[in-house]
Motif scaffolding. Structure first.
Motif, PDB file in Angstrom:
ATOM      1  N   TYR A 189      99.990 -73.747 -11.186  1.00 53.95           N
ATOM      2  CA  TYR A 189     100.762 -72.514 -11.321  1.00 53.95           C
ATOM      3  C   TYR A 189     101.076 -72.220 -12.781  1.00 53.95           C
ATOM      4  O   TYR A 189     101.224 -71.065 -13.168  1.00 53.95           O
ATOM      5  N   GLY A 190     101.222 -73.242 -13.577  1.00 57.23           N
ATOM      6  CA  GLY A 190     101.552 -73.054 -14.986  1.00 57.23           C
ATOM      7  C   GLY A 190     100.333 -72.646 -15.786  1.00 57.23           C
ATOM      8  O   GLY A 190      99.788 -73.431 -16.569  1.00 57.23           O
ATOM      9  N   LEU A 191      99.881 -71.407 -15.611  1.00 58.92           N
ATOM     10  CA  LEU A 191      98.674 -70.926 -16.286  1.00 58.92           C
ATOM     11  C   LEU A 191      99.049 -70.403 -17.664  1.00 58.92           C
ATOM     12  O   LEU A 191      98.939 -69.211 -17.978  1.00 58.92           O
ATOM     13  N   ARG A 192      99.516 -71.325 -18.495  1.00 58.46           N
ATOM     14  CA  ARG A 192     100.024 -70.990 -19.828  1.00 58.46           C
ATOM     15  C   ARG A 192      99.982 -72.240 -20.691  1.00 58.46           C
ATOM     16  O   ARG A 192      99.835 -73.361 -20.185  1.00 58.46           O
ATOM     17  N   LEU A 193     100.199 -72.043 -21.982  1.00 57.25           N
ATOM     18  CA  LEU A 193     100.272 -73.165 -22.912  1.00 57.25           C
ATOM     19  C   LEU A 193     101.717 -73.511 -23.259  1.00 57.25           C
ATOM     20  O   LEU A 193     102.021 -74.679 -23.528  1.00 57.25           O
ATOM     21  N   HIS A 194     102.620 -72.527 -23.271  1.00 62.58           N
ATOM     22  CA  HIS A 194     104.020 -72.840 -23.562  1.00 62.58           C
ATOM     23  C   HIS A 194     104.691 -73.458 -22.332  1.00 62.58           C
ATOM     24  O   HIS A 194     104.298 -73.186 -21.201  1.00 62.58           O
ATOM     25  N   ASP A 195     105.687 -74.292 -22.579  1.00 58.31           N
ATOM     26  CA  ASP A 195     106.487 -74.900 -21.523  1.00 58.31           C
ATOM     27  C   ASP A 195     105.623 -75.450 -20.386  1.00 58.31           C
ATOM     28  O   ASP A 195     105.799 -75.091 -19.225  1.00 58.31           O
ATOM     29  N   ASN A 196     104.716 -76.324 -20.742  1.00 65.68           N
ATOM     30  CA  ASN A 196     103.806 -76.918 -19.757  1.00 65.68           C
ATOM     31  C   ASN A 196     103.877 -78.441 -19.893  1.00 65.68           C
ATOM     32  O   ASN A 196     103.021 -79.060 -20.530  1.00 65.68           O
ATOM     33  N   PRO A 197     104.905 -79.065 -19.286  1.00 68.21           N
ATOM     34  CA  PRO A 197     105.125 -80.508 -19.470  1.00 68.21           C
ATOM     35  C   PRO A 197     103.932 -81.393 -19.136  1.00 68.21           C
ATOM     36  O   PRO A 197     103.601 -82.286 -19.921  1.00 68.21           O
ATOM     37  N   PRO A 198     103.245 -81.198 -17.982  1.00 68.02           N
ATOM     38  CA  PRO A 198     102.121 -82.104 -17.697  1.00 68.02           C
ATOM     39  C   PRO A 198     100.967 -81.939 -18.679  1.00 68.02           C
ATOM     40  O   PRO A 198     100.290 -82.915 -19.024  1.00 68.02           O
ATOM     41  N   LYS A 233     115.448 -76.662 -21.930  1.00 68.29           N
ATOM     42  CA  LYS A 233     114.835 -75.662 -22.793  1.00 68.29           C
ATOM     43  C   LYS A 233     113.313 -75.744 -22.682  1.00 68.29           C
ATOM     44  O   LYS A 233     112.755 -76.814 -22.467  1.00 68.29           O
ATOM     45  N   PRO A 234     112.648 -74.610 -22.827  1.00 69.97           N
ATOM     46  CA  PRO A 234     111.191 -74.614 -22.690  1.00 69.97           C
ATOM     47  C   PRO A 234     110.528 -75.368 -23.840  1.00 69.97           C
ATOM     48  O   PRO A 234     111.033 -75.385 -24.969  1.00 69.97           O
ATOM     49  N   LEU A 235     109.392 -75.964 -23.539  1.00 65.98           N
ATOM     50  CA  LEU A 235     108.627 -76.694 -24.546  1.00 65.98           C
ATOM     51  C   LEU A 235     107.712 -75.745 -25.300  1.00 65.98           C
ATOM     52  O   LEU A 235     107.182 -74.784 -24.729  1.00 65.98           O
ATOM     53  N   ASP A 236     107.515 -76.006 -26.585  1.00 66.66           N
ATOM     54  CA  ASP A 236     106.608 -75.188 -27.386  1.00 66.66           C
ATOM     55  C   ASP A 236     105.161 -75.435 -26.971  1.00 66.66           C
ATOM     56  O   ASP A 236     104.817 -76.521 -26.482  1.00 66.66           O
ATOM     57  N   PRO A 237     104.289 -74.467 -27.198  1.00 68.32           N
ATOM     58  CA  PRO A 237     102.869 -74.691 -26.912  1.00 68.32           C
ATOM     59  C   PRO A 237     102.275 -75.676 -27.915  1.00 68.32           C
ATOM     60  O   PRO A 237     102.805 -75.835 -29.022  1.00 68.32           O
ATOM     61  N   PRO A 238     101.192 -76.348 -27.552  1.00 65.14           N
ATOM     62  CA  PRO A 238     100.568 -77.274 -28.498  1.00 65.14           C
ATOM     63  C   PRO A 238      99.944 -76.526 -29.673  1.00 65.14           C
ATOM     64  O   PRO A 238      99.476 -75.393 -29.526  1.00 65.14           O
ATOM     65  N   GLU A 239      99.955 -77.138 -30.845  1.00 67.60           N
ATOM     66  CA  GLU A 239      99.318 -76.528 -32.009  1.00 67.60           C
ATOM     67  C   GLU A 239      97.800 -76.543 -31.874  1.00 67.60           C
ATOM     68  O   GLU A 239      97.106 -75.657 -32.378  1.00 67.60           O
ATOM     69  N   SER A 240      97.288 -77.574 -31.213  1.00 66.52           N
ATOM     70  CA  SER A 240      95.852 -77.669 -30.981  1.00 66.52           C
ATOM     71  C   SER A 240      95.618 -78.455 -29.706  1.00 66.52           C
ATOM     72  O   SER A 240      96.532 -79.080 -29.174  1.00 66.52           O
ATOM     73  N   MET A 241      94.381 -78.412 -29.233  1.00 66.61           N
ATOM     74  CA  MET A 241      94.014 -79.134 -28.012  1.00 66.61           C
ATOM     75  C   MET A 241      92.921 -80.142 -28.335  1.00 66.61           C
ATOM     76  O   MET A 241      92.050 -79.881 -29.178  1.00 66.61           O
ATOM     77  N   PRO A 242      92.934 -81.294 -27.649  1.00 72.31           N
ATOM     78  CA  PRO A 242      91.781 -82.194 -27.770  1.00 72.31           C
ATOM     79  C   PRO A 242      90.523 -81.487 -27.271  1.00 72.31           C
ATOM     80  O   PRO A 242      90.600 -80.603 -26.417  1.00 72.31           O
ATOM     81  N   SER A 243      89.400 -81.852 -27.808  1.00 72.11           N
ATOM     82  CA  SER A 243      88.166 -81.214 -27.361  1.00 72.11           C
ATOM     83  C   SER A 243      87.897 -81.594 -25.912  1.00 72.11           C
ATOM     84  O   SER A 243      88.173 -82.716 -25.488  1.00 72.11           O
ATOM     85  N   PRO A 244      87.355 -80.663 -25.134  1.00 73.39           N
ATOM     86  CA  PRO A 244      86.995 -80.995 -23.751  1.00 73.39           C
ATOM     87  C   PRO A 244      85.641 -81.685 -23.737  1.00 73.39           C
ATOM     88  O   PRO A 244      84.977 -81.820 -24.768  1.00 73.39           O
ATOM     89  N   ILE A 245      85.195 -82.131 -22.592  1.00 74.60           N
ATOM     90  CA  ILE A 245      83.838 -82.650 -22.473  1.00 74.60           C
ATOM     91  C   ILE A 245      82.871 -81.472 -22.561  1.00 74.60           C
ATOM     92  O   ILE A 245      83.260 -80.319 -22.378  1.00 74.60           O
ATOM     93  N   ASP A 246      81.625 -81.754 -22.868  1.00 73.98           N
ATOM     94  CA  ASP A 246      80.655 -80.678 -23.066  1.00 73.98           C
ATOM     95  C   ASP A 246      80.275 -79.985 -21.762  1.00 73.98           C
ATOM     96  O   ASP A 246      80.058 -78.780 -21.727  1.00 73.98           O
TER      97      ASP A 246
END
Length: 520
Positions: free
Chosen positions: A11-20, A165-178
């Motif tokens: 359900y959390g289709l977002r980058l901000h406030d996404n604990p998992p 309080k909501p969590l900030d979005p990540p500054e960057s993401m690890p690369s996914p698999i190809d």
């Protein structure tokens, strides 16, 4: 040592406030961002084009946001437990993170997936994020039972204080698999369009909602609304206009429901906006709307069989129409063919826009159930669930309990008039003229009761009642009184049964300001 993680966007289709998601990012060197179109949940006859089209647009926006951070979104289709099991095995996943859910179907799914991950020695982080509070914490705070009135829920909120309080979005993401290819999993090449959907047969031209999807749009709309400080501080939901041609509320519900906007971010942004200001109070204020949502989720999480009448301990047992007769009435109601222009306008807006004002929802729900047609609320609930872009299991079931007087609101003698209700806010019938265009030429005098117009006027307007537009299915003045008698008998039977079984009488609920909007 590198670790591969799989984050299941639910359900959390977002980058901000996404604990998992943040947990996966902090722990893994590679993260597979995944969304699963659950084939047991999204069925062609159960989900309409506006609802699923808005979801796909939300996924497209999420994919764009992930790509800007160095990642991307994968979309699979199938049973989530099977999809996740196969992907874990295929790609040697060591950590699984996902957002837990409150619905019975998804609670069961959560347990299965946790057991699957455990059996494969995969570390699992199922965390809460779609509600403001952890519902298990709220139940613990309320002695194991969800409050059933807003008064008692507000007492609970006074004890819990503000949500985290909501969590900030990540500054960057690890690369996914190809490549996420897996022998036993169907994975789309990119984000599917309506034409791409496996097992569906949608015509894209029928996708007509005006909502623009995505996290950026959600935050933009929230920011623009909160910038109107006077409007925000004086907001009282029952005083907004159900017949406004543009939304008279925040119109943020699709974004919160689809997870583009965190309810915690909205709560704390609202709190910051109102700092030092006099404002309206819950339950009618904006904060109150978030509390209604949280209360509905807690009830849906903890009450057995909340999505049905039978076996539901808080639902009145009422002999509604079911079966083929009910379905025949339901179809005319769903397709805007009741003969009452106000009702039909709302149902047409629902099908074309995937949304309508909450008081408009009240009108048509009352009409279908206790007001006029006496059809079971479960069927009406399913129609809303099919078409609404903000379709929400907990809120939808809660609202249909309320409007059918099956729970929460018990003043069944307050009945919305399909003729008089909208006249208060739209005497010229502009809302009807927009959503029932065949009636657009009728004089204002007849717009709410076109069957009363002389035949000459009907001819001049190009619409003969009974031919080009239906006559009313029922006489509201007559059937509404008849149905009140039915409700009284059902209530009396329930009281007698409770008395004979030794159950305590049901407490009378304190009514809120919504009650004054119902007229005989």
């Amino acid at each position: 040592m590198s670790k591969i993680g799989l984050h299941w966007f639910r359900y959390g289709l977002r980058l901000h406030d996404n604990p998992p998601l943040l947990k996966a990012i902090k722990t893994c060197s590679k993260v597979i961002p995944l969304y699963i179109l659950d084939t047991d949940y999204f069925k062609p006859d159960k989900v309409g084009i506006n609802r699923i089209g808005f979801l796909l647009d939300t996924l497209k926006a999420l994919d764009s946001d992930l790509r800007a951070k160095g990642s991307r979104l994968f979309v699979a289709q199938g049973n989530p437990n099977e999809v996740i099991r196969n992907l874990i095995q295929e790609h040697k996943v060591e950590l699984l993170s996902f957002e837990r859910d409150t619905e019975p179907y998804n609670k069961h799914m959560d347990n299965n997936i946790i057991e699957t991950a455990k059996s494969l020695n995969v570390e699992t982080f199922p965390l809460w994020g779609h509600t403001m509070f952890d519902p298990e914490y709220l139940l613990e705070m309320s002695n194991g039972k969800a409050p059933l009135t807003m008064t008692s829920f507000l007492t609970l909120m006074s004890e819990t204080g503000d949500p985290p309080k909501p969590l900030d979005p990540p500054e960057s993401m690890p690369s996914p698999i190809d490549n996420l290819k897996c022998k036993d999993v169907f994975v789309y090449e990119g984000i599917p369009t309506l034409s791409d959907l496996k097992g569906f047969n949608f015509d894209p031209k029928d996708y007509t909602t005006w909502f623009v999807a995505g996290e950026k749009e959600a935050i933009k709309k929230m920011t623009e609304f909160l910038a109107q400080k006077h409007r925000v501080s004086t907001f009282e939901k029952p005083k907004t206009l159900p017949t406004a041609l543009q939304p008279d509320t925040t119109a943020l519900s699709p974004y919160i429901t689809r997870g583009s906007l965190s309810s915690r971010l909205f709560y704390h942004s609202l709190k910051d906006t109102l700092k030092g200001m006099q404002s309206s109070k819950p339950p009618v204020s904006l904060k109150g709307q978030l509390y209604w949502r949280e209360m509905a989720y807690l009830i849906g999480f903890s009450v057995p069989n909340f999505n049905q009448m039978e076996g539901n301990p808080i639902c009145k047992q009422i002999p509604w129409l079911t079966g083929e007769e009910a379905k025949s009435l339901l179809e005319k109601w769903e397709m805007g063919q009741t003969g009452y222009p106000a009702v039909d306008a709302v149902m047409n807006q629902l099908r074309t826009e995937g949304w309508m004002h909450h008081l408009a929802r009240h009108l048509v729900a009352c009409y279908l159930t206790r007001g006029d047609l006496w059809v079971t609320w479960e069927l009406g609930r399913d129609v809303f669930d099919k078409h609404l872009v903000d379709a929400d299991w907990s809120i939808n079931n809660f609202s249909w309990h309320w409007l059918s007087c099956s729970a929460f609101f018990h003043q069944y003698f307050r009945c919305y008039s399909p003729v008089a209700f909208f006249k208060k806010t739209d005497p010229n019938g502009n809302y009807i003229k927009k959503h029932v265009p065949i009636l657009a030429k009728f004089p204002d005098k007849y717009i709410y009761e076109p069957w009363t117009a002389p035949k000459g006027i009907q001819t001049a307007c190009g619409c003969i009642i009974g031919k080009d537009y239906p006559k009313p299915m029922v006489d509201h003045k007559f059937v509404s009184k008849e149905n009140m008698d039915r409700m009284k008998k059902a209530y009396d039977a329930g009281k007698a049964k409770a008395k004979n079984s030794g159950e305590p009488p049901a407490k009378k609920l304190k009514q809120n300001k919504l009650g004054k909007y119902a007229k005989k």
